[in-house]
Write an enzyme that holds these catalytic residues in place. Structure first.
Site, PDB file in Angstrom:
ATOM      1  N   CYS A  99       0.853  -1.265  -0.070  1.00  0.00           N
ATOM      2  CA  CYS A  99      -0.026   0.043   0.084  1.00  0.00           C
ATOM      3  C   CYS A  99       1.023   1.171   0.083  1.00  0.00           C
ATOM      4  O   CYS A  99       2.015   1.207   0.513  1.00  0.00           O
ATOM      5  CB  CYS A  99      -0.877   0.150   1.346  1.00  0.00           C
TER       6      CYS A  99
ATOM      7  N   ARG B  75       5.540  -0.067  -5.958  1.00  0.00           N
ATOM      8  CA  ARG B  75       5.405  -1.014  -4.858  1.00  0.00           C
ATOM      9  C   ARG B  75       4.396  -2.257  -4.786  1.00  0.00           C
ATOM     10  O   ARG B  75       4.645  -3.074  -4.197  1.00  0.00           O
ATOM     11  CB  ARG B  75       4.934  -0.152  -3.623  1.00  0.00           C
TER      12      ARG B  75
ATOM     13  N   TRP C 124      -2.958  -2.522  -1.292  1.00  0.00           N
ATOM     14  CA  TRP C 124      -2.731  -4.169  -1.857  1.00  0.00           C
ATOM     15  C   TRP C 124      -3.370  -4.718  -0.782  1.00  0.00           C
ATOM     16  O   TRP C 124      -3.240  -4.659   0.527  1.00  0.00           O
ATOM     17  CB  TRP C 124      -1.034  -4.160  -1.530  1.00  0.00           C
TER      18      TRP C 124
ATOM     19  N   ASN D 194      -2.241   2.417   5.860  1.00  0.00           N
ATOM     20  CA  ASN D 194      -1.434   1.080   5.520  1.00  0.00           C
ATOM     21  C   ASN D 194      -1.213   0.364   6.842  1.00  0.00           C
ATOM     22  O   ASN D 194      -1.050   0.929   7.850  1.00  0.00           O
ATOM     23  CB  ASN D 194      -0.003   1.573   5.075  1.00  0.00           C
ATOM     24  N   GLY D 195      -1.126  -0.668   6.692  1.00  0.00           N
ATOM     25  CA  GLY D 195      -0.787  -1.882   7.907  1.00  0.00           C
ATOM     26  C   GLY D 195      -2.008  -2.599   8.069  1.00  0.00           C
ATOM     27  O   GLY D 195      -2.741  -2.873   7.319  1.00  0.00           O
TER      28      GLY D 195
ATOM     29  N   GLU E 169      17.316 -18.596  -5.856  1.00  0.00           N
ATOM     30  CA  GLU E 169      17.315 -17.155  -6.235  1.00  0.00           C
ATOM     31  C   GLU E 169      16.458 -17.173  -7.806  1.00  0.00           C
ATOM     32  O   GLU E 169      15.544 -16.543  -8.078  1.00  0.00           O
ATOM     33  CB  GLU E 169      18.365 -16.296  -6.214  1.00  0.00           C
TER      34      GLU E 169
ATOM     35  N   LYS F 118      13.020 -15.838  -8.884  1.00  0.00           N
ATOM     36  CA  LYS F 118      12.704 -15.051 -10.060  1.00  0.00           C
ATOM     37  C   LYS F 118      11.649 -15.665 -11.025  1.00  0.00           C
ATOM     38  O   LYS F 118      10.875 -14.818 -11.391  1.00  0.00           O
ATOM     39  CB  LYS F 118      14.045 -14.939 -10.658  1.00  0.00           C
TER      40      LYS F 118
ATOM     41  N   GLU G 202       8.119 -15.601  -9.592  1.00  0.00           N
ATOM     42  CA  GLU G 202       7.136 -14.362  -9.263  1.00  0.00           C
ATOM     43  C   GLU G 202       6.945 -13.341 -10.772  1.00  0.00           C
ATOM     44  O   GLU G 202       6.090 -12.855 -10.651  1.00  0.00           O
ATOM     45  CB  GLU G 202       8.086 -13.579  -8.267  1.00  0.00           C
TER      46      GLU G 202
ATOM     47  N   HIS H  42      16.607 -37.324  -3.249  1.00  0.00           N
ATOM     48  CA  HIS H  42      15.764 -37.691  -1.950  1.00  0.00           C
ATOM     49  C   HIS H  42      14.347 -37.255  -2.125  1.00  0.00           C
ATOM     50  O   HIS H  42      13.572 -36.989  -1.296  1.00  0.00           O
ATOM     51  CB  HIS H  42      16.587 -36.858  -1.008  1.00  0.00           C
TER      52      HIS H  42
ATOM     53  N   LYS I   1       6.234  -4.547  -3.846  1.00  0.00           N
ATOM     54  CA  LYS I   1       7.899  -4.118  -4.025  1.00  0.00           C
ATOM     55  C   LYS I   1       8.572  -3.982  -2.413  1.00  0.00           C
ATOM     56  O   LYS I   1       9.444  -4.689  -1.985  1.00  0.00           O
ATOM     57  CB  LYS I   1       8.192  -3.020  -4.492  1.00  0.00           C
TER      58      LYS I   1
HETATM   59  O1  M6R Z   1      13.182  -5.144   0.568  1.00  0.00           O
HETATM   60  P1  M6R Z   1      13.613  -6.348   1.054  1.00  0.00           P
HETATM   61  O2  M6R Z   1      14.855  -6.875   0.301  1.00  0.00           O
HETATM   62  O3  M6R Z   1      13.547  -6.576   2.425  1.00  0.00           O
HETATM   63  O4  M6R Z   1      12.564  -7.302   0.242  1.00  0.00           O
HETATM   64  C1  M6R Z   1      12.446  -8.710   0.730  1.00  0.00           C
HETATM   65  C2  M6R Z   1      11.610  -9.465  -0.168  1.00  0.00           C
HETATM   66  O5  M6R Z   1      10.361  -8.984  -0.246  1.00  0.00           O
HETATM   67  C3  M6R Z   1      12.224  -9.349  -1.768  1.00  0.00           C
HETATM   68  O6  M6R Z   1      13.267  -9.733  -1.953  1.00  0.00           O
HETATM   69  C4  M6R Z   1      10.894 -10.197  -2.812  1.00  0.00           C
HETATM   70  O7  M6R Z   1      11.314 -11.474  -2.287  1.00  0.00           O
HETATM   71  C5  M6R Z   1      11.349  -9.743  -4.161  1.00  0.00           C
HETATM   72  N1  M6R Z   1      10.099  -9.595  -4.751  1.00  0.00           N
HETATM   73  C6  M6R Z   1      12.285 -10.840  -4.914  1.00  0.00           C
HETATM   74  O8  M6R Z   1      12.547 -10.503  -6.065  1.00  0.00           O
END
Ligand code: M6R
Length: 607
Positions: A2, A27, A72, A98-99, A480, A484, A487, A503, A602
């Site tokens: 948000c 965001r 959001w 927000n929150g 990672e 990627k 997402e 396993h 974000k």
């Molecule tokens: O701002 P941060 O690095 O703390 O964010 C952590 C995760 O939310 C962030 O890395 C998220 O997993 C990304 N979308 C990955 O690409």
């Protein structure tokens, strides 16, 4: 997640608010809304992008004071009714929030029993009604917000607008809010970068702070009525919203920015003659580094993967026991916090609620925690007080790329520094320093010719699932790569240490199953290549990331992608790049919203 933007001054507020929301779009959000104060409060909201909101704004939405929000969804689906602002029944109070209000269910039931008709399914709406009830009891706007928040449990970044008062009342608890101090005007935003086009003079509210914004200035105070310590600081104008330039997406731009952002991160922070790292912001002498009993690294998502790479580098160079932790689990597992240990909170945004909570837990129990953070002045950076800025510059795409690299680079420099204070020889340190300093050019070289990525895209794009494998420092790189691809392309992915594959996950493999294997020429190579054979024997299609010149490895692959060779400790800085490109191009091929993938934010400011 948000986003909040508010304005009071002499200008027409509507356009300012819409532009403010645009700067918060990255965001992640699913609906938006705006409230403007004239003689009455008028408001508009809609689902979808800020552009939709702009297109449905009534023409005469004039006024010099207003609040706007990108939502959001947490409590209640993505609907116009659930979008903010929320208003009191008589429309004289409007809020954006927000929150999460944790006791909203009880408050909603109580309000309904009191005869209030709720308009939405949200937790936030209760705030509008509670504030309004306090106003009806004769309290000032500030005291009304104060009373409402005392009835509330949870987190908030809150702005309230009142029909009969030229002011915005703001409050922060666990959800960031920054006030912008202008000349005859005041701003508020959930993200300082939304403020930089207007002012560099800001007040970062702390948890428990309230602020009354008028055109003439800002008055801060505490929820308990005390005075607040909030002060005006100046932020760097250069950290604006990045320009996308000639790139079709921020994600691709940010992947290509890695050579330069790595230079920014590494430059001036190594001493080749000593084989050492130099991170002044830690303020840790060699003696103190020697006394550290163990290290715990904490982060989420991509930052967690950087922690996992960093853990291996620290143990390798400094021989000090090190663990990495999922931030969202950390605080709730009643962690044993030792004053002799060092805790590092790793975050791009510096606003991740899970990581911030872990930091507070550590501090509450007497531990020392430092930040490894990108966004200067962010909540975690300020909460930690000390640490390392990773200097990636603004990262706009939801999928984190260049921040991962700079987190790994920063943790490598830290490993050198603590390593040299303990067991790392100057000779070995020099090798790492040399390799690290060569990395930006190597990444640049790789990006000039990224190999058969598009072939890999074809192998992956229609797959029901993709398996990522790696050993040692390549195991977190596999995670990672999987994160990627999941997402941005929405393809289910699994990542496993390559040896663990037999396993369980091997059961998934059938003719043509894509398996991405990260296999630099390190001590794990031979074992990883055996695992490749095991996959091939089940018909899997192997996409192999290997060192340039390692033809023996390349020959085992269906699609072989070579990256420049480097020191094994920092190989993730090179092997991750083809995985970022793979995810990006698959997402484009599938027509995904690359920079704003569905459901994601974000900056994840709720736990
Ligand atoms: O701002 P941060 O690095 O703390 O964010 C952590 C995760 O939310 C962030 O890395 C998220 O997993 C990304 N979308 C990955 O690409």
């Amino acid at each position: 997640m948000c986003g909040i933007f508010g304005y009071i001054g002499n200008q027409q507020a509507t356009n300012l608010l819409i532009n403010g929301l645009r700067r918060l779009e990255y965001r992640g959000y699913d609906s938006s809304g705006i409230a403007i104060l004239n003689s009455k409060i008028s408001h508009t909201k809609c689902i979808g992008r800020v552009a939709n909101l702009e297109s449905v704004l009534p023409e005469n939405m004039d006024g010099n004071c207003g609040i706007a929000h990108t939502r959001w969804a947490t409590h209640g689906g993505v609907t116009k009714e659930n979008a903010h602002p929320h208003l009191s029944e008589d429309g004289t109070v409007a809020i954006i929030h927000n929150g999460i209000i944790e006791n909203s269910r009880a408050l909603r039931n109580w309000l309904i029993a009191e005869g209030v008709t709720l308009q939405s399914e949200t937790d936030s709406e209760v705030l509008a009604h509670l504030i309004h009830r306090a106003r009806c009891d004769g309290l000032s706007p500030l005291d009304s917000v104060r009373r409402a928040l005392r009835q509330t449990r949870g987190t908030w970044g809150l702005c309230a607008l009142f029909e009969d008062e030229q002011m915005i009342v703001c409050a922060r608890n666990g959800s960031p809010l920054v006030i912008g101090v202008g000349d005859g005007e005041s701003f508020v935003a959930s993200d300082p970068h939304a403020l930089t086009p207007h002012t560099q003079r800001v007040i970062f509210l702390e948890d428990g702070d309230l602020a009354v914004l008028t055109a003439g200035g800002v008055q801060t105070s505490r929820l308990d009525g005390d005075s607040s310590d909030a002060t005006v600081t100046t932020i760097d104008q250069s950290w604006g919203v990045a320009d996308i330039g000639d790139f079709p997406h921020f994600m691709l731009k940010e992947i290509h920015e890695q050579p330069e952002s790595l230079r920014q991160c590494i430059s001036g922070r190594t001493v080749l003659s000593e084989g050492n790292g130099k991170l002044g912001g830690l303020d840790l002498s060699a003696k103190k580094l020697l006394e550290i009993s163990h290290i715990r690294l904490i982060g989420c998502g991509t930052a967690l993967h950087a922690c996992q790479v960093g853990r291996l580098a620290i143990e390798h160079m400094a021989r000090v026991p090190t663990q990495s932790h999922v931030a969202s689990e950390f605080r709730y597992n009643n962690p044993v916090i030792s004053p002799a240990a060092l805790y590092l909170a790793v975050s791009q945004s510096g606003e991740t609620a899970d990581t911030l909570s872990a930091v507070k837990e550590i501090q509450l129990k007497g531990g020392t925690v430092m930040g490894v953070i990108n966004v200067v002045g962010s909540s975690i950076a300020r909460q930690c007080g000390r640490g390392v800025y990773i200097h990636s510059g603004p990262e706009q795409a939801v999928a984190s790329t260049k921040a991962f690299s700079n987190m790994v680079a920063s943790l490598t420099i830290f490993s050198l520094q603590i390593g040299r204070a303990r067991s790392l020889s100057k000779r070995d340190g020099k090798q790492v320093v040399k390799a690290l300093n060569a990395i930006p050019n190597q990444v640049e070289k790789y990006l000039e010719d990224s190999g058969p990525i598009m072939e890999a895209v074809q192998a992956v794009k229609d797959a029901p699932h993709v398996l990522f494998l790696g050993r040692g420092a390549s195991a977190p790189v596999a995670r990672e790569g999987a994160l990627k691809l999941m997402e941005v392309a929405y393809i289910p992915c699994l990542a496993y240490p390559a040896g663990e594959m037999k396993h369980g996950p091997i059961a998934l493999l059938e003719e043509g199953s894509p398996v991405v294997v990260i296999c630099p020429n390190d001590k794990f190579r031979a074992k990883t290549l055996s695992n490749v054979q095991e996959c091939k024997a089940r018909g899997a299609k192997i996409i192999l990331i290997h060192d340039e010149g390692d033809d023996e490895a390349a020959i085992e692959a269906d699609i072989a992608i070579a990256v420049p060779a480097t020191h094994s400790v920092i190989s993730p800085l090179l092997t991750v790049v083809p995985l970022q490109l793979l995810a990006y191009h698959v997402a484009v091929e599938l027509g995904r919203d690359v920079d704003k993938p569905r459901n994601l934010a974000k900056s994840v400011t709720v736990e």
